[in-house]
Design a protein around this motif. Structure first.
Motif, PDB file in Angstrom:
ATOM      1  N   GLU A  64       0.931  -1.192  -0.027  1.00 27.10           N
ATOM      2  CA  GLU A  64       0.167  -0.115  -0.083  1.00 27.10           C
ATOM      3  C   GLU A  64       0.780   1.114   0.025  1.00 27.10           C
ATOM      4  O   GLU A  64       0.613   2.111  -0.819  1.00 27.10           O
ATOM      5  N   TRP A  65       1.966   1.175   0.892  1.00 30.60           N
ATOM      6  CA  TRP A  65       2.818   2.282   0.862  1.00 30.60           C
ATOM      7  C   TRP A  65       3.448   2.717  -0.619  1.00 30.60           C
ATOM      8  O   TRP A  65       3.445   3.749  -1.093  1.00 30.60           O
ATOM      9  N   ARG A  66       3.793   1.588  -1.159  1.00 29.49           N
ATOM     10  CA  ARG A  66       4.354   1.789  -2.518  1.00 29.49           C
ATOM     11  C   ARG A  66       3.472   2.450  -3.617  1.00 29.49           C
ATOM     12  O   ARG A  66       3.756   3.403  -4.057  1.00 29.49           O
ATOM     13  N   ALA A  67       2.413   1.798  -3.510  1.00 26.08           N
ATOM     14  CA  ALA A  67       1.205   2.438  -4.389  1.00 26.08           C
ATOM     15  C   ALA A  67       0.975   3.949  -4.249  1.00 26.08           C
ATOM     16  O   ALA A  67       0.853   4.813  -4.941  1.00 26.08           O
ATOM     17  N   PHE A  68       0.810   4.209  -2.868  1.00 26.43           N
ATOM     18  CA  PHE A  68       0.899   5.529  -2.470  1.00 26.43           C
ATOM     19  C   PHE A  68       1.792   6.300  -2.865  1.00 26.43           C
ATOM     20  O   PHE A  68       1.667   7.355  -3.460  1.00 26.43           O
ATOM     21  N   VAL A  69       3.215   6.069  -2.468  1.00 27.38           N
ATOM     22  CA  VAL A  69       4.380   6.823  -3.113  1.00 27.38           C
ATOM     23  C   VAL A  69       4.452   6.790  -4.588  1.00 27.38           C
ATOM     24  O   VAL A  69       4.472   8.072  -5.068  1.00 27.38           O
ATOM     25  N   LEU A  70       4.011   5.921  -5.206  1.00 26.97           N
ATOM     26  CA  LEU A  70       4.026   5.937  -6.775  1.00 26.97           C
ATOM     27  C   LEU A  70       3.056   7.087  -7.298  1.00 26.97           C
ATOM     28  O   LEU A  70       3.479   7.694  -8.139  1.00 26.97           O
ATOM     29  N   GLY A  71       1.919   6.770  -6.689  1.00 33.30           N
ATOM     30  CA  GLY A  71       0.651   7.613  -6.876  1.00 33.30           C
ATOM     31  C   GLY A  71       1.089   9.158  -6.734  1.00 33.30           C
ATOM     32  O   GLY A  71       0.857  10.100  -7.715  1.00 33.30           O
ATOM     33  N   ALA A  72       1.574   9.667  -5.600  1.00 35.86           N
ATOM     34  CA  ALA A  72       2.043  10.880  -5.309  1.00 35.86           C
ATOM     35  C   ALA A  72       3.212  11.443  -6.007  1.00 35.86           C
ATOM     36  O   ALA A  72       2.858  12.677  -6.785  1.00 35.86           O
ATOM     37  N   ARG A  73       4.114  10.528  -6.643  1.00 34.82           N
ATOM     38  CA  ARG A  73       5.109  10.845  -7.707  1.00 34.82           C
ATOM     39  C   ARG A  73       4.445  11.187  -9.093  1.00 34.82           C
ATOM     40  O   ARG A  73       4.864  12.029  -9.606  1.00 34.82           O
ATOM     41  N   GLU A  74       3.460  10.574  -9.451  1.00 30.18           N
ATOM     42  CA  GLU A  74       2.791  10.820 -10.528  1.00 30.18           C
ATOM     43  C   GLU A  74       1.686  11.913 -10.799  1.00 30.18           C
ATOM     44  O   GLU A  74       1.259  11.993 -11.612  1.00 30.18           O
ATOM     45  N   GLY A  75       1.481  12.510  -9.424  1.00 29.80           N
ATOM     46  CA  GLY A  75       0.568  13.483  -9.539  1.00 29.80           C
ATOM     47  C   GLY A  75      -0.973  13.127  -9.215  1.00 29.80           C
ATOM     48  O   GLY A  75      -1.847  13.896  -9.468  1.00 29.80           O
ATOM     49  N   GLU A  76      -1.024  11.872  -8.752  1.00 29.01           N
ATOM     50  CA  GLU A  76      -2.247  11.347  -8.741  1.00 29.01           C
ATOM     51  C   GLU A  76      -3.159  12.209  -7.758  1.00 29.01           C
ATOM     52  O   GLU A  76      -4.356  12.317  -7.617  1.00 29.01           O
ATOM     53  N   PHE A  77      -2.513  12.857  -6.495  1.00 31.00           N
ATOM     54  CA  PHE A  77      -3.258  13.413  -5.645  1.00 31.00           C
ATOM     55  C   PHE A  77      -3.234  14.863  -5.606  1.00 31.00           C
ATOM     56  O   PHE A  77      -3.658  15.560  -4.868  1.00 31.00           O
ATOM     57  N   ASP A  78      -2.732  15.478  -6.775  1.00 26.25           N
ATOM     58  CA  ASP A  78      -2.897  16.698  -6.911  1.00 26.25           C
ATOM     59  C   ASP A  78      -3.910  17.266  -7.183  1.00 26.25           C
ATOM     60  O   ASP A  78      -4.789  16.889  -7.722  1.00 26.25           O
ATOM     61  N   LEU A  79      -4.339  18.383  -6.375  1.00 20.17           N
ATOM     62  CA  LEU A  79      -5.560  19.184  -6.121  1.00 20.17           C
ATOM     63  C   LEU A  79      -5.759  20.400  -7.387  1.00 20.17           C
ATOM     64  O   LEU A  79      -6.707  20.781  -7.372  1.00 20.17           O
ATOM     65  N   THR A  80      -4.704  20.810  -8.010  1.00 20.37           N
ATOM     66  CA  THR A  80      -4.709  21.907  -8.850  1.00 20.37           C
ATOM     67  C   THR A  80      -4.944  21.255 -10.079  1.00 20.37           C
ATOM     68  O   THR A  80      -4.629  20.245 -10.741  1.00 20.37           O
TER      69      THR A  80
END
Length: 80
Positions: A64-80
């Motif tokens: 789960e941590w790996r998926a979270f970090v990879l998603g964050a790196r790819e901008g998956e959680f960017d709100l802008t």
């Protein structure tokens, strides 16, 4: 039903161990209050709000941590 392999009791409905975080070595990316802190405990990753260390912590498995970090790196959680 598959047998659990962890010795930690699981929280009902979440399939997460109840970790003792009192002695955890919390790490922060900065010195500012209110930042995110993480700790590696018993093979899991705990995350908490640095400005509220007594508050709840999120517990992630390594996958789960790996998926979270990879998603964050790819901008998956960017709100802008």
């Amino acid at each position: 039903m598959a047998e659990r392999t962890t010795e930690q009791p699981l929280v009902s409905g979440w399939n997460k161990p109840q970790l003792d975080l009192t002695g955890a070595d919390w790490q922060s990316s900065s010195q500012g209050a209110g930042d995110v802190q993480i700790a590696f405990v018993e093979g899991f990753i705990a995350m908490r709000h640095g400005g509220n260390p007594a508050g709840p912590s999120l517990i992630f498995s390594p996958a789960e941590w790996r998926a979270f970090v990879l998603g964050a790196r790819e901008g998956e959680f960017d709100l802008t």
